[in-house]
Design a protein around this motif. Structure first.
Motif, short mmCIF file in Angstrom:
data_model
loop_
_atom_site.label_atom_id
_atom_site.label_comp_id
_atom_site.label_asym_id
_atom_site.label_seq_id
_atom_site.Cartn_x
_atom_site.Cartn_y
_atom_site.Cartn_z
N ASP A 416 0.87 -1.20 0.03
CA ASP A 416 -0.11 0.01 -0.10
C ASP A 416 1.03 1.12 -0.19
O ASP A 416 -0.04 2.49 0.12
N LEU A 417 2.06 1.36 -0.02
CA LEU A 417 2.76 2.23 -0.08
C LEU A 417 2.67 3.14 -1.25
O LEU A 417 3.08 4.76 -1.27
N VAL A 418 2.47 2.57 -2.50
CA VAL A 418 2.61 3.40 -3.61
C VAL A 418 0.86 3.60 -4.04
O VAL A 418 0.08 3.13 -4.03
N LEU A 419 0.58 4.76 -4.63
CA LEU A 419 -0.53 4.47 -4.50
C LEU A 419 -0.86 4.59 -6.05
O LEU A 419 0.08 5.22 -6.80
N GLY A 420 -2.02 4.59 -6.40
CA GLY A 420 -2.47 4.17 -7.88
C GLY A 420 -1.89 3.00 -8.13
O GLY A 420 -2.31 2.02 -7.73
N ALA A 421 -1.82 2.80 -8.83
CA ALA A 421 -1.55 1.17 -9.87
C ALA A 421 -0.62 1.08 -9.56
O ALA A 421 0.31 1.61 -9.36
N SER A 422 0.03 -0.49 -8.80
CA SER A 422 0.96 -1.11 -9.05
C SER A 422 1.13 -2.63 -9.12
O SER A 422 -0.06 -3.26 -8.86
N GLU A 423 2.13 -2.72 -10.04
CA GLU A 423 1.80 -4.51 -10.85
C GLU A 423 2.13 -5.00 -10.15
O GLU A 423 1.84 -6.62 -10.00
N ALA A 424 3.34 -4.88 -8.67
CA ALA A 424 3.43 -5.95 -7.96
C ALA A 424 2.50 -6.19 -7.10
O ALA A 424 2.59 -6.90 -6.40
N ARG A 425 2.07 -4.90 -6.81
CA ARG A 425 0.72 -5.04 -5.75
C ARG A 425 -0.94 -6.05 -6.56
O ARG A 425 -1.15 -6.64 -5.82
N ASP A 426 -0.45 -6.37 -7.83
CA ASP A 426 -1.52 -6.84 -8.45
C ASP A 426 -1.01 -8.16 -8.71
O ASP A 426 -2.03 -9.13 -8.38
N GLY A 427 0.02 -8.67 -8.80
CA GLY A 427 0.78 -9.92 -9.41
C GLY A 427 0.92 -10.55 -7.48
O GLY A 427 0.15 -11.89 -7.45
N GLN A 428 1.54 -9.98 -6.93
CA GLN A 428 0.58 -10.45 -4.28
C GLN A 428 -0.27 -10.98 -5.19
O GLN A 428 -0.41 -11.95 -4.13
N ALA A 429 -1.54 -10.30 -4.93
CA ALA A 429 -2.81 -10.57 -5.02
C ALA A 429 -3.13 -12.17 -5.85
O ALA A 429 -3.97 -13.08 -5.34
N PHE A 684 4.61 22.62 0.99
CA PHE A 684 4.69 20.62 1.34
C PHE A 684 3.78 20.84 0.75
O PHE A 684 3.68 19.21 0.53
N ALA A 685 2.38 20.57 0.03
CA ALA A 685 1.19 20.56 -0.80
C ALA A 685 1.53 20.31 -1.71
O ALA A 685 1.44 18.99 -2.24
N ALA A 686 3.40 20.43 -2.59
CA ALA A 686 3.29 19.88 -3.63
C ALA A 686 3.92 19.17 -3.30
O ALA A 686 3.91 17.62 -4.52
N LEU A 687 4.12 18.51 -2.44
CA LEU A 687 4.91 16.35 -2.03
C LEU A 687 3.59 15.63 -2.95
O LEU A 687 4.09 14.63 -3.13
N GLY A 688 2.08 16.21 -2.50
CA GLY A 688 0.90 15.17 -2.88
C GLY A 688 1.38 14.64 -4.57
O GLY A 688 0.37 13.92 -5.02
N VAL A 689 1.73 15.40 -5.49
CA VAL A 689 1.77 15.35 -7.01
C VAL A 689 2.48 13.87 -6.80
O VAL A 689 2.48 12.96 -7.20
N ILE A 690 3.80 13.22 -5.79
CA ILE A 690 4.42 11.79 -5.98
C ILE A 690 3.93 11.04 -4.72
O ILE A 690 3.16 10.86 -3.89
N PRO A 691 3.00 10.27 -5.85
CA PRO A 691 2.40 9.09 -5.35
C PRO A 691 2.48 8.43 -4.11
O PRO A 691 2.44 6.17 -4.84
N ILE A 692 3.69 8.45 -3.35
CA ILE A 692 3.59 7.57 -2.14
C ILE A 692 3.38 8.03 -0.92
O ILE A 692 2.85 9.34 -0.65
N LEU A 693 2.58 6.78 -0.41
CA LEU A 693 2.03 7.33 1.02
C LEU A 693 1.81 8.15 1.69
O LEU A 693 1.68 9.25 2.63
N PHE A 694 2.75 7.92 2.74
CA PHE A 694 4.43 8.42 3.01
C PHE A 694 3.87 10.30 3.18
O PHE A 694 3.87 11.28 4.19
#
Length: 750
Positions: A416-429, A684-694
């Protein structure tokens, strides 16, 4: 007319020479400073494109130094022969039917082709078909010393091109998640910096209505960042600090935001001096003297708070402390040298077309009369209703703090660390549907060879463990299933009858066991299984005999260490900043009051953020480091605004008395603090453009917290509370003991 006497002519020439020398110095010193910064920025600028050479986003950069998982990771190469990270190719039938022999053969060909790719270390495993026959997995060892993301992308391209018809395929596993995480950080050089700079520029143009001044302020920030990045790059290259995408993104935002804030404080002082009718050089020296102490104190406070992160046991936290401190140091240096030099050369033209008029920046002397302008009216409102204002503000903030109880900051799955699409997450499922969830991400157990059989018995009887193997250089794939027969280890032979069983690899008297977990490696069930394994192994073998590592253990150790860091560092940051405020304000009461408002403001920001994360964004939780980072940034930067306000209040109080000084300080700093708050929140709000949850969570917490500080705490709560207390806020300094008739202005009637 007779000529002047010779001595008079000589004195006149000396005065002319001094005047000429003075003019050259007034031009030469700023020009030299500008030249030095331009040279430094020109050297540092190209290093934006070289960050990848020294940055890493693999899990090793986050490992706790003293944890069991770290010690196992450091020994892993002794057993596998090279430093690799596994990728798993998961292939499943698209229609749910069993794989055909032809499809399995095609997958074997695919595995052979993947093994020939650059960056793949050794052979890929043959396809391992699931018990239900509907899927197969291929283990691919990726060289972790190279660019894991690039290698995984090559594997994904190869899989996409050669996967047999009727089969869906994904590349997942630890290497797949590392690649997706690195991909999420790709926009950190261009997109993040571009969004932040554009946002700052737009805000500055709106606030100052000048096309030139925003450019000068942004140059101050950008050149500070260039020189800071140059310094950090060489430190990372020398191996002194660890630089990853997370630290890099925060460095960029922190330097741009802080340098702009400090530049705005100096600009406000310079504009005030120009409005008093002073010439460029006189305005420069007046502004520099007025801005030097608060900017230096603000920067020092932020640096002190950041350096407290050195107490962390997490490498990424320890790295952020000195790296961000270097950035703040150059932000302070740029705001006190580069910007003053630019404004000394440009003068009042920097504010064109709305040039400050003489007397336009004068502060009102009588707040009992109706006021014109936003901040004089605000000051009059605070003076007339000081007690109700601070009581209502405090109650509202305390009510918002209740939301903290909804914050789930006990870690999130790696998937869940990567927001949006993640092939690794889909593959793990897909992997978990057909195989044990922990396939490809085993729990490693490092144990002395003499006690390995006992460890295997513990693993065989453990809940949540699906299979146990021992690492062996003689076995295909480097592992052999293992069991205990008559109290001794027994491995499984591969090949025709008579083939000898592979011997476990022994290093320094230890063997390494691999326990495949029943659940996915980043699931709560896997966490519970590994925690129980550690307890069971300790009970059976003794404390410290068996060390448990692997992906799950690393996550557990990181989370536990983050929680420990949070409990240790937050109180230390509070004490350090409190001591700095006491030294700056020469008071005990005022710093305690200010720290109290900062803590309540942070609690309110965290409480509202928790409600937004859970109810609006639907985030799965938060890393334990999120509250820690949010606290360090909000408290340190929030104290910045306290310093801007209260240093000016103290200056005005010395001349006009405490209550009048509070109102004059609020009027003098209200505009610059508001502008600085908007700029810092936007960066700091600009950090939101990076699709990383943290980073998305840090972006919201800090941006919202800064706005709360700007429009509520610094504009209403602090001045109202200070006004209500009067000169007692300066106790025990001389200013707090003044008994002069003008020491305190009379209260205004409501």
């Amino acid at each position: 007319m007779p000529d002047a006497p010779a001595p008079a002519r000589r004195r006149s020439r000396r005065l002319d020479d001094r005047s000429t020398a003075s003019r050259w110095l007034r031009i030469g010193i700023p020009s030299l400073l500008v030249l030095l910064w331009v040279v430094g920025g020109s050297i540092g600028g190209p290093f934006f494109g070289k960050v990848d050479q020294v940055a890493t986003n693999d899990q090793s950069s986050f490992l706790p130094q003293s944890a069991d998982a770290t010690r196992v990771s450091e020994r892993l190469t002794d057993f596998v022969g090279s430093d690799t990270i596994p990728a798993i190719v998961v292939a499943s039938s698209a229609d749910g039917s069993a794989l055909t022999d032809e499809q399995v053969t095609d997958l074997q060909t695919l595995a052979t082709d993947i093994a020939g790719l650059d960056g793949v270390s050794g052979d890929a495993s043959p396809p391992v078909v699931s018990d239900d026959g509907q899927a197969a997995q291929i283990f691919v060892p990726i060289d972790s010393s190279g660019e894991v993301r690039d290698v995984v992308e090559q594997v994904r391209e190869k899989v996409s091109a050669e996967v047999p018809a009727g089969i869906d395929a994904w590349v997942t596993g630890p290497a797949g998640f590392t690649a997706d995480l690195a991909k999420g950080f790709l926009g950190i050089d261009g997109l993040l910096l571009g969004v932040a700079l554009v946002a700052v520029f737009v805000i500055l143009v709106i606030v100052y209505r000048s096309p030139l001044l925003p450019v000068l302020v942004l140059l101050t920030s950008v050149f500070a960042l260039c020189v800071a990045l140059l310094t950090v790059w060489w430190l990372a290259y020398a191996g002194i600090v660890v630089l990853n995408g997370q630290v890099q993104g925060i460095l960029f935002i922190l330097v741009i935001g802080a340098a702009t804030d400090y530049a705005l404080l100096y600009t406000a002082r310079f504009r005030e001096a120009i409005g008093e009718g002073r010439k460029r050089w006189d305005a420069t020296t007046r502004a520099w003297r007025g801005a030097f102490e608060p900017i230096l104190a603000s920067g020092g406070t932020v640096i002190a708070g950041l350096l407290c992160l050195l107490l962390s046991d997490l490498a990424t936290n320890r790295a952020l402390g000195p790296i961000a401190s270097i950035g703040i140091a150059f932000a302070v240096l740029s705001a006190l040298t580069f910007l003053p030099a630019l404004l000394a050369l440009v003068g009042r033209a920097a504010f064109w077309p709305f040039l400050p008029k003489p007397g336009s920046t004068a502060l009102p002397d009588d707040f009992t009369q109706p006021a014109k302008g936003l901040w004089p009216r605000q000051a009059r409102f605070v003076a007339r209703r000081a007690r109700p204002v601070w009581i209502v503000c405090t109650l509202v903030l305390l009510a918002a703090c209740v939301g903290v109880t909804q914050l789930r900051a006990d870690g999130v799955p790696a998937s869940d660390l990567v927001l949006g699409a993640s092939e690794a997450r889909d593959g793990q499922a897909a992997l978990a549907e057909h195989f044990p969830g922990g396939s490809g991400s085993p729990a490693y157990v490092l144990v002395p060879e003499a006690q390995a059989a006992q460890a295997v018995e513990v693993l065989d009887g453990a809940t949540g463990v699906d299979a146990v193997a021992v690492l062996s250089g003689d076995a295909p794939g480097g592992q052999s299933p293992v069991s205990v027969v008559d109290g001794a280890l027994q491995t499984t032979a591969f090949g025709p009858p008579g083939t000898p069983a592979p011997a476990p690899t022994v290093s320094n008297g230890d063997v390494l066991l691999a326990a495949t977990l029943s659940d996915t490696a980043d699931s709560p069930a896997a966490d519970e299984a590994v925690r129980q394994l550690r307890v069971d192994l300790t009970d059976r073998l003794g404390e410290g005999t068996a060390l448990v590592g692997g992906v799950t253990a690393t996550d557990i150790d990181s989370i536990d260490t983050s929680i420990r860091d949070r409990s240790l560092i937050i109180p230390i940051v509070l004490v350090v900043i409190l001591l700095i405020l006491m030294a700056l304000l020469r008071s005990i009461v005022a710093p305690l009051l200010l720290m109290g408002t900062v803590v309540v403001s942070f609690g309110a920001a965290l409480g509202i953020s928790a409600l937004v994360f859970d109810g609006l964004f639907g985030f799965p939780g938060a890393d334990p480091a999120v509250p820690l980072y949010g606290f360090v940034f909000l408290v340190a930067l929030g104290v910045d605004y306290n310093i801007f306000l209260m240093s000016r209040v103290r200056e005005e109080s010395l001349a006009h008395g405490t209550r009048a000084g509070i109102l004059r300080g609020l009027v003098a700093t209200g505009g610059v603090i508001t502008s600085a708050g908007l700029v810092l929140a936007a960066t700091f709000a600009a950090l939101g453009v990076i699709p990383i949850l943290f980073l998305a969570q840090i972006a919201f917490i800090v941006a919202f917290g800064v706005l709360l500080d700007t429009f509520v705490v610094r504009s209403l709560l602090v001045p109202a509370l200070a006004y209500d207390l009067g000169r007692r806020i300066w106790w025990p300094s001389k200013l707090g003991r003044q008994e002069r008739a003008d020491a305190d202005a009379p209260r205004l009637e409501a």
